[in-house]
Design a protein around this motif. Structure first.
Motif, short mmCIF file in Angstrom:
data_model
loop_
_atom_site.label_atom_id
_atom_site.label_comp_id
_atom_site.label_asym_id
_atom_site.label_seq_id
_atom_site.Cartn_x
_atom_site.Cartn_y
_atom_site.Cartn_z
N LEU A 1 0.83 -1.20 0.00
CA LEU A 1 0.00 0.00 0.00
C LEU A 1 0.86 1.25 0.00
O LEU A 1 0.64 2.19 -0.79
N VAL A 2 1.86 1.29 0.87
CA VAL A 2 2.73 2.47 0.95
C VAL A 2 3.55 2.62 -0.33
O VAL A 2 3.73 3.74 -0.84
N ALA A 3 4.05 1.51 -0.88
CA ALA A 3 4.83 1.58 -2.11
C ALA A 3 4.00 2.14 -3.25
O ALA A 3 4.44 3.01 -4.01
N ALA A 4 2.76 1.64 -3.40
CA ALA A 4 1.90 2.11 -4.48
C ALA A 4 1.53 3.57 -4.29
O ALA A 4 1.58 4.37 -5.25
N MET A 5 1.16 3.96 -3.06
CA MET A 5 0.78 5.36 -2.82
C MET A 5 1.96 6.30 -3.03
O MET A 5 1.82 7.38 -3.63
N SER A 6 3.15 5.90 -2.58
CA SER A 6 4.34 6.73 -2.78
C SER A 6 4.64 6.88 -4.26
O SER A 6 4.99 7.97 -4.73
N GLY A 7 4.51 5.79 -5.01
CA GLY A 7 4.76 5.85 -6.45
C GLY A 7 3.79 6.76 -7.18
O GLY A 7 4.17 7.49 -8.09
N ILE A 8 2.53 6.73 -6.77
CA ILE A 8 1.51 7.58 -7.41
C ILE A 8 1.79 9.05 -7.13
O ILE A 8 1.83 9.88 -8.05
N VAL A 9 2.00 9.39 -5.86
CA VAL A 9 2.23 10.79 -5.50
C VAL A 9 3.52 11.31 -6.13
O VAL A 9 3.56 12.41 -6.70
N GLY B 1 -0.30 2.95 11.37
CA GLY B 1 -0.31 4.40 11.46
C GLY B 1 0.47 5.05 10.34
O GLY B 1 0.07 6.09 9.81
N ASP B 2 1.59 4.42 9.92
CA ASP B 2 2.37 4.94 8.80
C ASP B 2 1.56 4.88 7.51
O ASP B 2 1.61 5.80 6.69
N VAL B 3 0.82 3.80 7.33
CA VAL B 3 -0.01 3.66 6.13
C VAL B 3 -1.06 4.76 6.08
O VAL B 3 -1.27 5.41 5.04
N VAL C 1 -3.22 9.87 3.94
CA VAL C 1 -3.80 11.20 4.15
C VAL C 1 -2.94 12.27 3.52
O VAL C 1 -3.44 13.14 2.77
N VAL C 2 -1.64 12.24 3.81
CA VAL C 2 -0.74 13.26 3.26
C VAL C 2 -0.68 13.15 1.74
O VAL C 2 -0.67 14.17 1.03
N GLY C 3 -0.66 11.93 1.23
CA GLY C 3 -0.63 11.74 -0.22
C GLY C 3 -1.88 12.28 -0.89
O GLY C 3 -1.80 12.91 -1.96
N ALA C 4 -3.04 12.07 -0.28
CA ALA C 4 -4.28 12.60 -0.85
C ALA C 4 -4.27 14.12 -0.87
O ALA C 4 -4.67 14.75 -1.85
N VAL C 5 -3.78 14.73 0.21
CA VAL C 5 -3.68 16.19 0.27
C VAL C 5 -2.74 16.70 -0.81
O VAL C 5 -3.02 17.71 -1.49
N LEU C 6 -1.62 16.02 -1.01
CA LEU C 6 -0.66 16.42 -2.04
C LEU C 6 -1.28 16.35 -3.44
O LEU C 6 -1.09 17.26 -4.25
N LEU C 7 -1.99 15.27 -3.71
CA LEU C 7 -2.61 15.13 -5.03
C LEU C 7 -3.65 16.22 -5.27
O LEU C 7 -3.71 16.81 -6.36
N THR D 1 6.54 15.32 -0.72
CA THR D 1 6.58 14.07 -1.47
C THR D 1 7.82 13.26 -1.13
O THR D 1 7.77 12.05 -0.93
N VAL D 2 8.96 13.95 -1.05
CA VAL D 2 10.21 13.29 -0.69
C VAL D 2 10.10 12.67 0.70
O VAL D 2 10.50 11.52 0.94
N VAL D 3 9.54 13.42 1.65
CA VAL D 3 9.47 12.95 3.03
C VAL D 3 8.60 11.70 3.15
O VAL D 3 8.97 10.74 3.82
N ILE D 4 7.44 11.68 2.48
CA ILE D 4 6.57 10.51 2.62
C ILE D 4 7.10 9.32 1.82
O ILE D 4 6.69 8.18 2.06
#
Length: 299
Positions: free
Chosen positions: A22-30, A137-139, A144-150, A191-194
């Motif tokens: 989940l984190v890998a896919a979300m990080s890749g998308i953002v 919690g990391d997921v 949340v942060v990824g959605a805000v960024l998008l 983006t870098v941080v997440i």
């Protein structure tokens, strides 16, 4: 057949792998979406600079026993703001200003970290990623942060593109160019941080730049590029993670190697801008018959 099924489904039997996917896919998308603007602006160096400028914040957070991600985010945003301010002087190239603050921030991190004994093991996950050790919690945090960024990226997409195409025309049209620079730097920093948990500080630039570069070779349309880059980023992250599980190798490194492999294939075989397509076009021009001369006018 059973071997193939086990290879595809085996990782999903483990809770920690499901979180990692989940984190890998979300990080890749953002990273793919934000990286599109970075590549269009020719700002690949800013990704590397931000990735390293978070280091002093992480060092301070480690010394104070605070959250490393929060410390890195604060330092990265501060550095990004400094770069945006100082690069307004047109006598200085943006790359030069980035280089100054990148080196300064990294030096500060080393000095701060040298005051804390026994730090190397504790920061290994920051440098090389810890995607297999993330929590629920990391997921949620990345989601949340990824959605805000998008949402933020899409909200200012047209304005960022206008500044990318022609800064002076954008300024003449009344767009707040400096504020948009700050917004882009902030988007890159967060983006870098997440993404640090997925591939680590050392490799995070690849997740930000490589998928968007692949998309740039595959299309001339920005809208299509904005769809291709996150698709390639998420796909590379998931495939790299699968390979990491199967062969017991470093997840972050394999994610980057998969995305690099995709880039090489695209560079060779992209329909219009790949090496094969350009070679065929040159050969076609060389072998095309010369134009027949026009007949002389009568009389």
């Amino acid at each position: 057949m059973n071997t193939v099924v086990d290879f595809l489904t085996g990782p999903w039997d483990h809770v920690f792998m499901r979180r990692a996917f989940l984190v890998a896919a979300m990080s890749g998308i953002v990273a793919g979406v934000v990286g599109t603007h970075v590549v269009l602006r020719g700002m690949a160096f800013i990704g590397d600079a931000v990735a390293h400028s978070v280091f002093p914040g992480v060092a301070v957070a480690f010394v104070l026993h605070a959250d490393l991600v929060v410390g890195g985010a604060i330092a990265g945003l501060a550095t990004a703001f400094a770069v945006a301010v100082f690069s307004q002087n047109r006598r200085l190239s943006e790359d030069s200003v980035i280089g100054v603050f990148f080196a300064g921030a990294f030096g500060l991190g080393i000095v701060v970290l040298s005051s804390a004994p026994g730090y190397s093991g504790s920061l290994e996950s920051f440098l090389f990623g810890q995607i297999l050790g993330i929590s629920d919690g990391d997921v949620r945090q990345v989601a949340v942060v990824g959605a805000v960024l998008l949402i933020a990226t899409l909200a200012v997409h047209k304005e960022l593109v206008a500044v990318t195409l022609d800064r002076e025309s954008a300024r003449a049209a009344g767009l707040p160019v400096f504020a948009l620079d700050l917004v882009l730097y902030a988007l890159v920093t967060v983006t870098v941080v997440i993404s640090l948990q997925a591939v680590g500080n050392v490799l995070v630039l690849a997740l930000l730049i490589t998928p968007a570069t692949c998309a740039r070779l595959l299309t001339d349309r920005i809208g299509v590029m904005m769809l291709l880059a996150p698709t390639i980023g998420a796909g590379s992250s998931v495939v790299g993670l699968y390979l990491s599980y199967e062969f017991d190798l470093a997840a972050g490194g394999l994610i980057v190697l998969v995305s690099t492999g995709v880039f090489i294939l695209v560079w060779l075989f992209a329909p219009r801008h790949g090496l094969w397509a350009r070679t065929r076009l040159r050969l076609r021009h060389r072998t095309a018959p010369a134009d027949k001369p026009l007949p002389a006018p009568a009389g």
